[in-house]
Design an enzyme around this catalytic site. Structure first.
Site, PDB file in Angstrom:
ATOM      1  N   ARG A   1      -7.180  -8.300  -8.410  1.00 52.03           N
ATOM      2  CA  ARG A   1      -7.897  -9.573  -8.505  1.00 52.03           C
ATOM      3  C   ARG A   1      -9.372  -9.280  -8.705  1.00 52.03           C
ATOM      4  NH1 ARG A   1     -10.423  -9.268  -3.582  1.00 52.03           N
ATOM      5  NH2 ARG A   1      -9.235  -8.387  -1.854  1.00 52.03           N
TER       6      ARG A   1
ATOM      7  N   HIS B   1     -14.326  -2.779   9.048  1.00 46.47           N
ATOM      8  CA  HIS B   1     -13.632  -2.752   7.756  1.00 46.47           C
ATOM      9  C   HIS B   1     -13.896  -3.980   6.912  1.00 46.47           C
ATOM     10  CE1 HIS B   1     -11.643   0.665   9.548  1.00 46.47           C
ATOM     11  NE2 HIS B   1     -11.211  -0.098  10.528  1.00 46.47           N
TER      12      HIS B   1
ATOM     13  N   GLU C   1      -2.958   6.653   8.141  1.00 50.86           N
ATOM     14  CA  GLU C   1      -3.763   7.590   7.368  1.00 50.86           C
ATOM     15  C   GLU C   1      -4.643   8.405   8.302  1.00 50.86           C
ATOM     16  OE1 GLU C   1      -6.135   5.478   4.573  1.00 50.86           O
ATOM     17  OE2 GLU C   1      -4.502   5.156   3.150  1.00 50.86           O
TER      18      GLU C   1
ATOM     19  N   LYS D   1       0.826  -1.205   0.000  1.00 52.30           N
ATOM     20  CA  LYS D   1       0.000   0.000   0.000  1.00 52.30           C
ATOM     21  C   LYS D   1       0.863   1.258   0.000  1.00 52.30           C
ATOM     22  CE  LYS D   1      -4.290  -1.726   2.050  1.00 52.30           C
ATOM     23  NZ  LYS D   1      -4.044  -3.142   1.870  1.00 52.30           N
TER      24      LYS D   1
END
Length: 676
Positions: free
Chosen positions: A291, A235, A200, A116
């Site tokens: 994917r 999440h 973040e 990431k």
């Protein structure tokens, strides 16, 4: 096109890929672990090969064994599905080295998006907007804590190599950072073999919008519109839909263009998903999944396209079947994920045999994607998904009505599930209004997880009738075996000579109790309920469904028994009651030691206390890993740790005592005040 395809996965995605391959005339090779030897995906394939024991590291994650099976079976290509090795660049390279086509993007593209941190740096250079945060290489805990302080709280801690909510924590306060970092790193290492983290800024009321992209080997890239995945719990996506409700057309176009730019920046091929966080009219790149996504069916439903077929054609070297202008969206689609998990126990994953499983049939606007059947076992080794219910409608209101009807017609008994929770979401007025944010489920959880009203006589009537019917069937069987089935002593209708009789039944649902009676009298059967007598009759209909007449009211429910556990299934509600033997229960009360038990089968990954240690209520005791997620077990009250029965690394079964715990009142000062 390929003649034979190995599907390097299990469950519903393996079934999904096999169905498209069969339609295209491609022979399929399934693989399985010992836990999946009788699984549905094994039966669907043309041939099946054993990989190894149940743990994924010894079966579905074993690259060498998968390559060996692919070559031995004569497969020309490998479809990785999603999860497991689907985003593993080393696996893609191993396939190529063995002369196999990997149905997915090139290894370099997987690596570019697999981290990431690296992905965000690449997207910044491509001009795709990013959420402010720290994506650096320095992973020292001190450096991460400093960056967190600079960024400010609340913040989001995420596994750099992760996805699916694993290795992710929302941290509200600086004092929680160290524990959250340690847990996230353990979880990331276990799931992805990589414990690097990024930070973040935590957006308070964002929407999660993702764009489906496709690219071929000739450099053509298209998007297939967006999906709204904002309904999340911890999440983990729960409900997804396409298109996103209330999205401005100009914003939709800008996000689609940004997604295409992201794919072009890494030389992408195949199916991918670019995920964005949207707050007000600003959107930020979050990650790219290299994917197929779990929620891809909603895109298929609105476009009429088969994304697995597109994957196979691109992997075979063909161009995309059509260009951007030819891709049209029609109507609205919604997907709900049915899981074996218990909302009443913090959504803990559950295991066990699916004693009863029925889905609605005959509606072309309703699609069921599932990898299990009635009688199959939900094991602790893999994701506990049972099925995805996907509906389509000419507009969102129609799709939502079909979703409600589909959930209400679904019946499942065995392990606890989130079916009732999903039905409550579908009925919630804020969800019906559209445009909910990622915090919707957390805010509305109390309303979505209300326990059933055991003061409703309908529940009592159904439970009593179910037990009486079970008793009738048992007695009828005994009578048939006795040689004198017409003897009045084999009657199960409560017959007494010149008298009435009553059978008292005690059911429990968690801490709640339901007590009712079945009165046998000259006037017929009656439910004795809270001091009232209500006329009661029932009949057993097809497929185990019970029809009950209660004082002029008609009730229906599907019924399933597992031992003394009764599941009543009606109108999207799956109610599991325990029939109690009151005398046996009273005898068991004495001698039960205080302790903390395993809420599910799993692996102990951390023991945070020592024998004799005094702990405060809520303090971390142990961390249990189950179904690829960590679960923290905390002190239920102030007290002292007695014996420790486990060590880090131990595998435990549900219900096993992990440590002895002695609850104690708070210490008192000399003047009688509690000591903090």
């Amino acid at each position: 096109m390929f003649d034979k395809l190995l599907i390097a996965n299990r469950g519903e995605i393996a079934c999904r890929v096999a169905e498209t391959a069969r339609r295209l005339g491609i022979a399929t090779v399934a693989v399985y672990s010992d836990a999946d030897a009788g699984a549905r995906h094994v039966d669907l394939a043309d041939e099946a090969w054993r990989l190894g024991p149940a743990p994924p590291a010894e079966s579905y994650l074993c690259v060498e064994r998968l390559i060996e099976v692919a070559r031995a079976s004569g497969a020309q290509a490998v479809h990785p599905g999603y999860g497991f090795l689907s985003e593993n660049a080393d696996f893609a390279e191993a396939c190529a080295a063995a002369g196999l086509v990997f149905v997915g993007p090139p290894p370099d593209a997987i690596r570019a998006m697999g981290s990431k941190s690296a992905a965000k740096a690449l997207m910044a250079r491509a001009g795709v907007p990013l959420v402010p945060g720290y994506h650096g290489e320095d992973q020292a805990p001190e450096r991460l804590a400093q960056e967190a302080d600079a960024l400010g709280y609340p913040l989001l801690l995420k596994a750099s190599a992760g996805g699916g909510g694993k290795g992710m924590r929302v941290i509200e306060r600086p004092e929680d950072f160290a524990e959250a970092l340690a847990g996230a790193r353990r979880e990331a290492q276990a799931a992805f073999g990589d414990d690097r983290m990024l930070l973040e800024r935590y957006l308070t009321r964002p929407r999660h919008i993702e764009i489906q992209v496709f690219a071929d080997g000739g450099g053509q890239v298209v998007h297939l519109f967006e999906r709204d995945c904002s309904l999340q719990r911890r999440h983990q996506k729960v409900v997804e839909e396409a298109p996103a409700p209330g999205l401005d057309p100009a914003l939709r176009q800008a996000m689609g263009e940004a997604a295409i730019a992201a794919a072009q920046a890494i030389g992408y091929e195949g199916a991918g998903t670019v995920e964005f966080i949207l707050e007000d009219d600003a959107f930020f790149f979050m990650e790219m999944n290299t994917r197929l996504q779990v929620e891809h069916p909603v895109t298929e439903m609105i476009t009429g396209l088969d994304l697995v077929e597109w994957q196979l054609r691109v992997a075979a070297g063909e161009p995309l079947p059509c260009g951007q202008q030819a891709i049209q969206a029609r109507g609205h689609a919604i997907e709900a994920r049915l899981y074996a998990e218990d909302p009443a126990r913090g959504y803990l994953p559950t295991t066990g045999r699916l004693a009863h499983l029925r889905f609605p049939e005959g509606d072309p606007a309703l699609r069921i994607d599932s990898g299990v059947r009635e009688g199959d076992e939900i094991t602790p080794y893999y994701d506990p998904m049972i099925a995805k219910l996907v509906v389509w409608g000419e507009d969102r209101d129609t799709a939502l009505r079909r979703l409600r009807a589909g959930l209400e017609a679904t019946e499942v008994a065995g392990p606890a599930t989130n079916l009732t929770f999903l039905a409550a979401i579908a009925r919630h007025p804020d969800f019906a209004a559209g445009g909910v944010d990622t915090g919707f489920l957390a805010r509305c959880e109390p309303a979505l997880t209300l326990p059933p009203d055991l003061n409703d006589p309908a529940i009592a009537a159904l439970a009593v009738a179910a037990e009486a019917e079970r008793r009738r069937v048992e007695v009828a069987g005994q009578a048939a075996r006795s040689g004198d089935p017409w003897s009045p002593w084999w009657s199960s209708d409560g017959w007494r000579l010149n008298a009435e009789s009553e059978r008292r039944l005690h059911f429990t649902l968690g801490e709640a109790e339901l007590v009712a009676g079945l009165r046998y009298g000259v006037a017929g059967l009656a439910l004795e309920w809270q001091g009232r007598l209500l006329p009661l009759q029932w009949t057993l209909e097809a497929k185990g469904r019970l029809r009950v007449e209660l004082a002029g009211r008609t009730l229906r429910a599907a019924v399933a028994w597992q031992g003394e556990s009764l599941t009543l299934m009606r109108a999207g509600e799956s109610l599991r009651l325990q029939l109690e033997d009151r005398q046996a229960a009273a005898a068991d009360v004495e001698g039960v030691a205080s302790g903390v038990v395993a809420p599910m089968p799993g692996k102990v990954v951390e023991v945070a206390v020592a024998v004799g240690e005094e702990v405060a209520r809520g303090q971390l005791l142990l961390v249990l890993e189950a179904m690829k997620m960590e679960h923290s077990l905390r002190a239920p009250a102030d007290g002292r740790v007695g014996a420790l029965h486990v060590r880090a690394g131990d595998q435990v079964e549900e219900g096993v005592e992990l440590l002895a715990f002695d609850p104690q009142p708070a210490a008192q000062s000399a003047d009688g005040e509690a000591v903090a």
